[in-house]
Design an enzyme around this catalytic site. Structure first.
Site, short mmCIF file in Angstrom:
data_model
loop_
_atom_site.label_atom_id
_atom_site.label_comp_id
_atom_site.label_asym_id
_atom_site.label_seq_id
_atom_site.Cartn_x
_atom_site.Cartn_y
_atom_site.Cartn_z
N ASP A 39 55.29 45.94 41.13
CA ASP A 39 56.49 46.20 41.91
C ASP A 39 56.68 47.71 42.02
O ASP A 39 56.85 48.40 41.02
CB ASP A 39 57.70 45.56 41.22
CG ASP A 39 58.99 45.70 42.02
OD1 ASP A 39 58.96 46.34 43.09
OD2 ASP A 39 60.02 45.17 41.58
N ASP A 135 56.60 45.84 49.06
CA ASP A 135 56.44 46.66 47.87
C ASP A 135 56.04 45.88 46.61
O ASP A 135 55.97 46.46 45.53
CB ASP A 135 57.74 47.42 47.59
CG ASP A 135 58.94 46.49 47.48
OD1 ASP A 135 58.85 45.35 47.95
OD2 ASP A 135 59.97 46.91 46.90
N GLU A 136 55.76 44.61 46.73
CA GLU A 136 55.41 43.80 45.57
C GLU A 136 54.15 42.98 45.85
O GLU A 136 53.94 42.53 46.98
CB GLU A 136 56.54 42.85 45.18
CG GLU A 136 57.86 43.53 44.86
CD GLU A 136 58.94 42.54 44.46
OE1 GLU A 136 58.63 41.60 43.69
OE2 GLU A 136 60.07 42.69 44.93
#
Length: 440
Positions: A39, A135-136
């Site tokens: 993350d 973003d993960e």
């Protein structure tokens, strides 16, 4: 409220006693998988601070434009978070929480660029990389020859910081759910491991809301049944959870007990398209049905285009409306005949809206979504009310319009009713467009 064991029948009581000792099943899952969840910390805000070093270490918030009525916080830095700034908070409220807050507009092209660069780092260790937002990502490193999950996590954390100037928090565990939970436990720039030997101590005391897919509604319902922690959820008989939540209750039980074995998808996997939609918050309130319809028709142009690109037709339409008091409503209905026509989608959305919406307040935002998607080539059963020849003529016309737009730009040909002010942000339908460079 706690469960009265005496009130449970024998089968439920035996299940209750067995739930906390399911070590053999957990070990079987753990032996098969080593999963990482990476993350990127405060992603949008971190990219902005990396691109503009003067923002580093300051309270910043990436926000939509107030003048377009998109003035909410999309992301915030760690310092802004400590001041009480939250995602989804309106700009003026964020400023009240943090007077020194610096507001910056989003740069989505940069976020996408750095997301792809981070993925390239992940691909050094495995091709099983499944995005969970920009973003993960989950990574399955079970068969990596580089080293242990913890070793790979350390290398990814170092490479991301040194090569991209960004930080990540990584969870290392034996399934996707606990890996995701681990990446949330320590931030920023940290690694958390959750193993079959310690997950009960680390995970079960946490609030049930920390578990992936336990949203506000589910949390509220669990709380009503006296279930407040992940451990209490794990100790709940699965039959009870199924009674309360259907098949999702069984999934939650597996998540809490560490027995979920869902795999990380290959990096080239493309999830099947389940719906195609487009929504907008208007720059001014829509005050009558005609204004709403014009927005729906404009939104439907992109929906029809995407249906064609993906070789799909829609069997139904869904309309989501947010009024200027910020309350939301959602309606849906089926088409008489599945379609990919922008006008058919917009006209049906209009009929649905006019039938359902009560004009007590003006409309602030509209979303139109094509649902129940089918392959374009699938045979369709017509009805006695359908007109196949008319539908074929419409489709040929819209195919020609698509070709013109592909060659000369998205707005080279538009419906006459869409001329004028639609009250939509970034309305650039009158721009000069170079042939062949737009509407890909």
């Amino acid at each position: 409220m706690s469960f009265d064991k005496c009130a449970l029948d024998r089968e439920y009581y035996e299940i209750y006693n067995l739930l906390t000792v399911r070590s053999e099943e957990v070990i079987m899952v753990a032996e098969r998988q080593t999963i990482l969840h990476s993350d990127m910390n405060s992603f949008y805000a971190s990219v902005e601070a990396m691109l503009d070093p003067s923002l580093k270490g300051k309270a910043i918030a990436v926000c939509g434009a107030t003048e377009d009525r998109h003035g909410i916080v999309l992301a915030k830095s760690e310092k802004a978070k400590k001041c009480g700034v939250k995602t989804g908070m309106v700009n003026f409220e964020a400023r009240q929480k943090c007077p020194d807050l610096i507001l910056v507009p989003p740069q989505y092209d940069q976020y996408l660029k750095y997301s792809k660069l981070a993925h390239e780092i992940y691909y050094r260790y495995t091709d099983q990389v499944e995005p969970f937002g920009m973003d993960e990502c989950w990574l399955d490193v079970s068969h990596s020859v580089v080293g242990s999950g913890l070793t790979i996590a350390e290398e990814i954390r170092r490479s991301t910081r040194e090569e991209l100037g960004l930080t990540v928090s990584i969870g290392v565990s034996f399934n996707k759910i606990f890996a995701k939970l681990g990446s949330d436990m320590k931030k920023p720039d940290a690694i958390t491991t959750i193993s079959p030997d310690d997950f009960k101590e680390k995970v079960w005391p946490l609030p049930a809301s920390d578990l992936l897919y336990v949203g506000r509604s589910t949390e509220h319902k669990l709380s009503g049944f006296g279930i407040h922690t992940i451990g209490e959820l794990a100790a709940t008989p699965p039959e009870m959870l199924k009674r309360w939540f259907g098949v999702n209750g069984i999934k939650l039980w597996h998540y809490a007990n560490g027995t979920d074995n869902s795999r990380v998808m290959h990096k080239d996997f493309v999830s099947p398209v389940k719906s195609i939609g487009h929504g907008i918050t208007c720059v001014a309130d829509l005050k009558d049905e005609e204004e709403v319809y014009r927005v729906m028709l404009e939104l439907s142009q992109d929906i029809g285009h995407k249906l064609r690109v993906n070789g799909l037709i829609a069997a139904g339409v869904q309309v989501c409306v947010r009024s200027n008091d910020l309350s939301g409503r959602q309606y849906q209905m089926q088409f008489d005949t599945p379609t990919r026509s922008p006008k058919e989608i917009a006209d049906t959305a209009r009929t649905l809206f006019n039938k359902q919406y009560q004009w007590t307040t003006p409309v602030r935002a509209v979303t139109v979504r094509a649902i129940n998607l089918l392959p374009q080539a699938i045979p369709v059963q017509t009805t006695i009310f359908s007109d196949p020849e008319r539908l074929e003529r419409i489709d040929r016309l819209e195919t020609a319009i698509e070709d013109i737009r592909r060659r000369y730009g998205k707005h080279s040909i538009i419906n006459a009713t869409l001329l004028g002010d639609l009250k939509m942000p970034g309305d650039n339908r009158c721009e000069v467009i170079m042939p062949g460079l737009m509407y890909q």
